[in-house]
Design a protein around this motif. Structure first.
Motif, short mmCIF file in Angstrom:
data_model
loop_
_atom_site.label_atom_id
_atom_site.label_comp_id
_atom_site.label_asym_id
_atom_site.label_seq_id
_atom_site.Cartn_x
_atom_site.Cartn_y
_atom_site.Cartn_z
N SER A 1 0.85 -1.19 0.00
CA SER A 1 0.00 0.00 0.00
C SER A 1 0.88 1.24 0.00
CB SER A 1 -0.91 0.02 1.22
OG SER A 1 -1.80 -1.07 1.19
N THR A 2 0.50 2.21 -0.81
CA THR A 2 1.33 3.40 -0.98
C THR A 2 0.61 4.67 -0.58
OG1 THR A 2 0.64 3.61 -3.29
CG2 THR A 2 2.65 2.35 -2.85
N ASN A 3 1.42 5.68 -0.28
CA ASN A 3 0.90 6.98 0.06
C ASN A 3 1.88 8.01 -0.48
OD1 ASN A 3 -0.88 8.85 1.52
ND2 ASN A 3 0.89 9.21 2.81
N TYR A 4 1.34 9.11 -1.03
CA TYR A 4 2.20 10.12 -1.65
C TYR A 4 1.85 11.52 -1.17
CZ TYR A 4 3.27 6.47 -5.05
OH TYR A 4 3.67 5.30 -5.66
N ALA A 5 2.85 12.37 -1.15
CA ALA A 5 2.59 13.80 -0.93
C ALA A 5 1.84 14.32 -2.15
CB ALA A 5 3.91 14.55 -0.77
N ASP A 6 0.98 15.28 -1.92
CA ASP A 6 0.19 15.83 -3.02
C ASP A 6 1.09 16.38 -4.13
OD1 ASP A 6 -2.50 17.18 -0.94
OD2 ASP A 6 -2.18 15.18 -1.78
N SER A 7 2.22 16.93 -3.76
CA SER A 7 3.11 17.58 -4.72
C SER A 7 3.74 16.60 -5.71
CB SER A 7 4.20 18.35 -4.00
OG SER A 7 4.95 17.47 -3.17
N VAL A 8 3.72 15.31 -5.40
CA VAL A 8 4.37 14.33 -6.28
C VAL A 8 3.40 13.31 -6.86
CG1 VAL A 8 6.50 14.61 -4.96
CG2 VAL A 8 5.01 12.64 -4.50
N LYS A 9 2.15 13.37 -6.45
CA LYS A 9 1.16 12.41 -6.96
C LYS A 9 1.07 12.47 -8.47
CE LYS A 9 -1.94 11.97 -3.00
NZ LYS A 9 -3.28 12.32 -2.42
N GLY A 10 1.07 11.30 -9.09
CA GLY A 10 0.98 11.24 -10.54
C GLY A 10 2.32 11.34 -11.24
N ARG A 11 3.37 11.73 -10.50
CA ARG A 11 4.71 11.86 -11.11
C ARG A 11 5.70 10.86 -10.52
NH1 ARG A 11 7.58 16.35 -10.36
NH2 ARG A 11 6.64 16.87 -8.35
N PHE A 12 5.57 10.59 -9.22
CA PHE A 12 6.50 9.70 -8.54
C PHE A 12 5.80 8.37 -8.24
CE2 PHE A 12 9.38 13.05 -6.31
CZ PHE A 12 9.55 13.70 -7.53
N THR A 13 6.58 7.29 -8.27
CA THR A 13 6.07 5.98 -7.92
C THR A 13 7.05 5.29 -6.98
OG1 THR A 13 4.95 5.76 -10.06
CG2 THR A 13 5.29 3.74 -8.77
N ILE A 14 6.54 4.88 -5.83
CA ILE A 14 7.37 4.15 -4.88
C ILE A 14 7.08 2.66 -5.04
CG2 ILE A 14 5.67 4.34 -3.00
CD1 ILE A 14 8.05 4.53 -1.05
N SER A 15 8.11 1.85 -4.93
CA SER A 15 7.94 0.41 -5.01
C SER A 15 9.00 -0.26 -4.14
CB SER A 15 8.06 -0.07 -6.47
OG SER A 15 9.33 0.23 -7.00
N ARG A 16 8.84 -1.55 -3.95
CA ARG A 16 9.81 -2.28 -3.14
C ARG A 16 9.94 -3.70 -3.63
NH1 ARG A 16 7.58 -2.25 2.86
NH2 ARG A 16 9.08 -3.94 3.19
N ASP A 17 11.11 -4.25 -3.43
CA ASP A 17 11.37 -5.66 -3.72
C ASP A 17 11.70 -6.31 -2.39
OD1 ASP A 17 12.50 -8.13 -4.34
OD2 ASP A 17 13.32 -7.41 -6.23
N ASN A 18 10.74 -7.00 -1.81
CA ASN A 18 10.93 -7.55 -0.46
C ASN A 18 12.03 -8.61 -0.44
OD1 ASN A 18 8.94 -5.92 0.74
ND2 ASN A 18 7.33 -7.36 0.20
N ALA A 19 12.20 -9.34 -1.52
CA ALA A 19 13.23 -10.37 -1.55
C ALA A 19 14.62 -9.75 -1.49
CB ALA A 19 13.09 -11.21 -2.81
N LYS A 20 14.74 -8.54 -2.01
CA LYS A 20 16.04 -7.86 -2.02
C LYS A 20 16.15 -6.81 -0.93
CE LYS A 20 16.76 -8.37 -7.01
NZ LYS A 20 17.00 -7.65 -8.28
N ASN A 21 15.07 -6.63 -0.16
CA ASN A 21 15.05 -5.57 0.88
C ASN A 21 15.47 -4.23 0.28
OD1 ASN A 21 14.15 -6.81 3.36
ND2 ASN A 21 16.04 -8.00 3.32
N THR A 22 14.89 -3.92 -0.83
CA THR A 22 15.23 -2.69 -1.55
C THR A 22 13.96 -1.95 -1.92
OG1 THR A 22 17.23 -3.71 -2.46
CG2 THR A 22 16.40 -1.74 -3.57
N GLU A 23 14.02 -0.64 -1.79
CA GLU A 23 12.90 0.19 -2.23
C GLU A 23 13.39 1.12 -3.33
OE1 GLU A 23 11.44 3.36 0.34
OE2 GLU A 23 13.16 3.09 1.66
N TYR A 24 12.43 1.59 -4.10
CA TYR A 24 12.74 2.44 -5.24
C TYR A 24 11.81 3.65 -5.25
CZ TYR A 24 14.74 -2.02 -6.67
OH TYR A 24 15.43 -3.21 -6.69
N LEU A 25 12.29 4.70 -5.85
CA LEU A 25 11.45 5.87 -6.09
C LEU A 25 11.67 6.30 -7.54
CD1 LEU A 25 9.43 7.85 -4.75
CD2 LEU A 25 11.37 9.40 -4.43
#
Length: 121
Positions: A56-80
């Motif tokens: 589940s994701t949550n974004y600041a209004d200023s970045v909604k629609g432009r930024f995407t957060i994701s994660r790879d749990n197997a690698k313990n890595t997150e991305y923006l």
């Protein structure tokens, strides 16, 4: 010990894209919420995006629609993934992760060292 190492910052032009990564290593029993904050010169640190262990994701209004957060749990890595960048996105970006190092411990926040993102107009 838990370490967060960020990568992917840099200098780009307005309208370009960048992808930040944050790799978590060390003593990890559970990796709970993760996210990104940023701090521009002379301003307070602000939340950019968060993601739960379930995705589940949550974004600041200023970045909604432009930024995407994701994660790879197997690698313990997150991305923006940051698209359509604007000069006002210029800041130092910090990743964090809520980590429990042992089954009997509550999670605590760990922070990356920060990576500079600069957008030229």
């Amino acid at each position: 010990q838990v370490q967060l190492v960020e990568s992917g910052g840099g200098l780009v032009q307005a309208g370009d894209s960048l992808r930040l990564s944050c790799a978590v290593s060390g003593s990890i029993f559970s990796n709970n919420a993760m996210g990104w904050y940023r701090q521009a010169p002379g301003k307070q640190r602000e939340l950019v995006a968060t993601i739960t262990s379930g995705g589940s994701t949550n974004y600041a209004d200023s970045v909604k629609g432009r930024f995407t957060i994701s994660r790879d749990n197997a690698k313990n890595t997150e991305y923006l993934q940051m698209n359509s960048l604007k000069p006002e996105d210029t800041a130092v970006y910090y990743c964090y992760a809520d980590i429990s190092s042992h089954w009997y411990e509550r999670g605590r926040d760990y922070w990356g060292q920060g990576t500079q993102v600069t957008i030229s107009s």
